[in-house]
Design a protein around this motif. Structure first.
Motif, PDB file in Angstrom:
ATOM      1  N   ILE A  67      58.824  40.113  62.741  1.00 49.05           N
ATOM      2  CA  ILE A  67      60.039  39.611  63.393  1.00 49.05           C
ATOM      3  C   ILE A  67      59.712  38.378  64.230  1.00 49.05           C
ATOM      4  CG2 ILE A  67      61.790  40.106  65.145  1.00 49.05           C
ATOM      5  CD1 ILE A  67      61.839  42.990  64.135  1.00 49.05           C
ATOM      6  N   VAL A  68      58.594  38.440  64.963  1.00 50.47           N
ATOM      7  CA  VAL A  68      58.228  37.340  65.854  1.00 50.47           C
ATOM      8  C   VAL A  68      57.691  36.137  65.093  1.00 50.47           C
ATOM      9  CG1 VAL A  68      56.683  36.643  67.737  1.00 50.47           C
ATOM     10  CG2 VAL A  68      57.779  38.873  67.799  1.00 50.47           C
ATOM     11  N   PHE A  69      56.812  36.394  64.126  1.00 52.77           N
ATOM     12  CA  PHE A  69      56.088  35.290  63.501  1.00 52.77           C
ATOM     13  C   PHE A  69      56.522  34.986  62.060  1.00 52.77           C
ATOM     14  CE2 PHE A  69      53.072  37.066  66.642  1.00 52.77           C
ATOM     15  CZ  PHE A  69      52.992  35.963  67.477  1.00 52.77           C
ATOM     16  N   GLY A  70      57.417  35.787  61.506  1.00 54.76           N
ATOM     17  CA  GLY A  70      57.849  35.570  60.129  1.00 54.76           C
ATOM     18  C   GLY A  70      58.733  34.336  59.986  1.00 54.76           C
ATOM     19  N   ASP A  71      59.038  34.014  58.765  1.00 51.30           N
ATOM     20  CA  ASP A  71      59.838  32.832  58.435  1.00 51.30           C
ATOM     21  C   ASP A  71      61.323  33.156  58.594  1.00 51.30           C
ATOM     22  OD1 ASP A  71      61.139  30.674  57.349  1.00 51.30           O
ATOM     23  OD2 ASP A  71      60.048  30.690  55.441  1.00 51.30           O
ATOM     24  N   PRO A  72      61.998  32.565  59.596  1.00 48.06           N
ATOM     25  CA  PRO A  72      63.412  32.884  59.817  1.00 48.06           C
ATOM     26  C   PRO A  72      64.331  32.422  58.694  1.00 48.06           C
ATOM     27  CG  PRO A  72      62.719  31.107  61.269  1.00 48.06           C
ATOM     28  CD  PRO A  72      61.494  31.593  60.562  1.00 48.06           C
ATOM     29  N   PRO A 104      65.558  35.769  53.860  1.00 47.25           N
ATOM     30  CA  PRO A 104      66.733  36.607  54.122  1.00 47.25           C
ATOM     31  C   PRO A 104      66.429  37.914  54.842  1.00 47.25           C
ATOM     32  CG  PRO A 104      66.222  36.525  51.768  1.00 47.25           C
ATOM     33  CD  PRO A 104      65.359  35.502  52.439  1.00 47.25           C
ATOM     34  N   HIS A 105      65.323  38.568  54.522  1.00 48.72           N
ATOM     35  CA  HIS A 105      65.038  39.848  55.173  1.00 48.72           C
ATOM     36  C   HIS A 105      64.627  39.626  56.627  1.00 48.72           C
ATOM     37  CE1 HIS A 105      65.549  41.366  51.207  1.00 48.72           C
ATOM     38  NE2 HIS A 105      64.436  40.822  50.750  1.00 48.72           N
ATOM     39  N   HIS A 106      64.020  38.497  56.899  1.00 44.75           N
ATOM     40  CA  HIS A 106      63.683  38.157  58.281  1.00 44.75           C
ATOM     41  C   HIS A 106      64.959  37.869  59.072  1.00 44.75           C
ATOM     42  CE1 HIS A 106      62.181  35.715  61.665  1.00 44.75           C
ATOM     43  NE2 HIS A 106      61.154  36.531  61.588  1.00 44.75           N
ATOM     44  N   ARG A 107      65.886  37.144  58.473  1.00 43.64           N
ATOM     45  CA  ARG A 107      67.173  36.891  59.130  1.00 43.64           C
ATOM     46  C   ARG A 107      67.886  38.203  59.435  1.00 43.64           C
ATOM     47  NH1 ARG A 107      67.868  32.703  55.307  1.00 43.64           N
ATOM     48  NH2 ARG A 107      69.292  34.020  54.162  1.00 43.64           N
ATOM     49  N   ASP A 108      67.828  39.146  58.495  1.00 48.88           N
ATOM     50  CA  ASP A 108      68.464  40.453  58.717  1.00 48.88           C
ATOM     51  C   ASP A 108      67.817  41.177  59.889  1.00 48.88           C
ATOM     52  OD1 ASP A 108      70.097  39.944  56.553  1.00 48.88           O
ATOM     53  OD2 ASP A 108      68.980  41.226  55.157  1.00 48.88           O
ATOM     54  N   ALA A 109      66.490  41.079  59.992  1.00 48.91           N
ATOM     55  CA  ALA A 109      65.778  41.727  61.100  1.00 48.91           C
ATOM     56  C   ALA A 109      66.183  41.107  62.437  1.00 48.91           C
ATOM     57  CB  ALA A 109      64.266  41.629  60.893  1.00 48.91           C
ATOM     58  N   LEU A 110      66.286  39.788  62.471  1.00 46.64           N
ATOM     59  CA  LEU A 110      66.705  39.115  63.700  1.00 46.64           C
ATOM     60  C   LEU A 110      68.134  39.512  64.076  1.00 46.64           C
ATOM     61  CD1 LEU A 110      65.199  35.555  63.117  1.00 46.64           C
ATOM     62  CD2 LEU A 110      64.373  37.322  64.688  1.00 46.64           C
ATOM     63  N   LEU A 111      68.995  39.650  63.067  1.00 47.24           N
ATOM     64  CA  LEU A 111      70.361  40.082  63.329  1.00 47.24           C
ATOM     65  C   LEU A 111      70.383  41.492  63.925  1.00 47.24           C
ATOM     66  CD1 LEU A 111      73.404  39.604  63.135  1.00 47.24           C
ATOM     67  CD2 LEU A 111      73.315  40.422  60.775  1.00 47.24           C
ATOM     68  N   LEU A 112      69.507  42.356  63.448  1.00 47.04           N
ATOM     69  CA  LEU A 112      69.429  43.710  64.002  1.00 47.04           C
ATOM     70  C   LEU A 112      69.007  43.696  65.472  1.00 47.04           C
ATOM     71  CD1 LEU A 112      67.857  45.612  60.994  1.00 47.04           C
ATOM     72  CD2 LEU A 112      70.051  46.155  62.083  1.00 47.04           C
ATOM     73  N   THR A 113      68.120  42.781  65.841  1.00 46.43           N
ATOM     74  CA  THR A 113      67.733  42.706  67.258  1.00 46.43           C
ATOM     75  C   THR A 113      68.924  42.244  68.106  1.00 46.43           C
ATOM     76  OG1 THR A 113      66.855  40.441  67.117  1.00 46.43           O
ATOM     77  CG2 THR A 113      65.311  42.229  66.683  1.00 46.43           C
ATOM     78  N   VAL A 114      69.719  41.325  67.563  1.00 53.13           N
ATOM     79  CA  VAL A 114      70.922  40.878  68.268  1.00 53.13           C
ATOM     80  C   VAL A 114      71.918  42.030  68.393  1.00 53.13           C
ATOM     81  CG1 VAL A 114      72.944  39.350  68.112  1.00 53.13           C
ATOM     82  CG2 VAL A 114      70.653  38.463  67.615  1.00 53.13           C
ATOM     83  N   GLN A 115      72.091  42.792  67.326  1.00 55.90           N
ATOM     84  CA  GLN A 115      73.016  43.934  67.354  1.00 55.90           C
ATOM     85  C   GLN A 115      72.550  44.992  68.359  1.00 55.90           C
ATOM     86  OE1 GLN A 115      73.098  45.081  63.223  1.00 55.90           O
ATOM     87  NE2 GLN A 115      74.593  43.519  62.687  1.00 55.90           N
ATOM     88  N   THR A 116      71.245  45.171  68.470  1.00 54.83           N
ATOM     89  CA  THR A 116      70.701  46.122  69.448  1.00 54.83           C
ATOM     90  C   THR A 116      71.030  45.658  70.861  1.00 54.83           C
ATOM     91  OG1 THR A 116      68.903  46.694  67.942  1.00 54.83           O
ATOM     92  CG2 THR A 116      68.608  47.282  70.262  1.00 54.83           C
ATOM     93  N   GLU A 117      70.803  44.380  71.126  1.00 55.64           N
ATOM     94  CA  GLU A 117      71.122  43.850  72.457  1.00 55.64           C
ATOM     95  C   GLU A 117      72.622  43.942  72.739  1.00 55.64           C
ATOM     96  OE1 GLU A 117      69.396  40.035  73.290  1.00 55.64           O
ATOM     97  OE2 GLU A 117      67.424  40.675  72.561  1.00 55.64           O
ATOM     98  N   ASN A 118      73.443  43.693  71.743  1.00 59.87           N
ATOM     99  CA  ASN A 118      74.894  43.815  71.933  1.00 59.87           C
ATOM    100  C   ASN A 118      75.288  45.252  72.262  1.00 59.87           C
ATOM    101  OD1 ASN A 118      75.236  41.097  71.413  1.00 59.87           O
ATOM    102  ND2 ASN A 118      75.890  41.371  69.302  1.00 59.87           N
ATOM    103  N   ALA A 119      74.670  46.213  71.583  1.00 58.34           N
ATOM    104  CA  ALA A 119      74.964  47.629  71.845  1.00 58.34           C
ATOM    105  C   ALA A 119      74.574  47.998  73.272  1.00 58.34           C
ATOM    106  CB  ALA A 119      74.232  48.511  70.838  1.00 58.34           C
TER     107      ALA A 119
END
Length: 200
Positions: free
Chosen positions: A119-124, A127-142
């Motif tokens: 998540i930290v060092f992968g290529d944003p 697509p799967h990295h983008r999905d992981a970053l979106l999940l971190t945003v969704q976690t913070e929103n929750a």
């Protein structure tokens, strides 16, 4: 005819079927032996596809791990949100979300730590990295939604606090010193820090 009501074509069905096989094969092998001990060729063989085809769906083993973990993480976040709904105390509700994420991340400790590194060092751009970053945003929103139950916390402060909680959780799960700690110990460590953060 609306786009959503069109039947899925054969090509799309074949692509989805291959993706499902790849995901299942990677999940099983990563769970059994850990991501570092599994080769992409083994995943391709288990999914009954060629290695070249595998790389059309995920360009690296890290991306394969993201593919697998993202679906597990999404399920964990949904469980955490559900558990938080019935809890009135903001700290308890935040920790209901956190616990599910920690439990998901620690099912296979090395895979979980590698996932966080990806998540930290992968290529944003992947697509799967983008999905992981979106999940971190969704976690913070929750977490922010839960914190806003406290009328003293503005939406801006809730978002900032949620970002800090996310960072605390991330470091606790990724830290080498915590590699052998039990889930309860990690959750307690996070809870103690979040409690100080919220006692303002």
């Amino acid at each position: 005819m609306p786009l959503d009501s069109r039947p899925v074509g054969r090509r799309e069905r074949n692509k989805q079927e291959k993706l499902d096989r790849i995901t299942a094969a990677a999940r099983e092998l990563f769970s059994e032996r850990g991501v570092e001990e599994v080769t992409t060729q083994e995943i391709a063989d288990k999914a009954d596809i060629g290695a070249g085809t595998l790389f059309l769906y995920a360009k690296s083993k890290g991306e394969l791990l993201l593919l697998v973990q993202n679906s597990l993480y999404a399920d964990a976040l949904a469980r955490g949100r559900s558990a938080a709904e019935s809890l009135g105390e903001p700290l308890d509700a935040v920790m209901a979300i956190v616990r599910q994420v920690v439990e998901c991340n620690r099912k296979q400790v090395d895979n979980g730590r590698t996932y966080l590194r990806e998540i930290v060092f992968g290529d944003p751009e992947e697509p799967h990295h983008r999905d992981a970053l979106l999940l971190t945003v969704q976690t913070e929103n929750a977490i922010a939604e839960v914190l806003q139950r406290d009328e003293r916390i503005s939406s801006g402060d809730a978002a900032t606090l949620a970002h800090i909680v996310s960072a605390i959780m991330f470091v606790a799960m990724a830290a080498t010193i915590n590699r052998t700690k039990a889930i309860d110990a990690i959750v307690e460590e996070i809870k103690n820090q979040v409690a100080v953060l919220l006692a303002r």
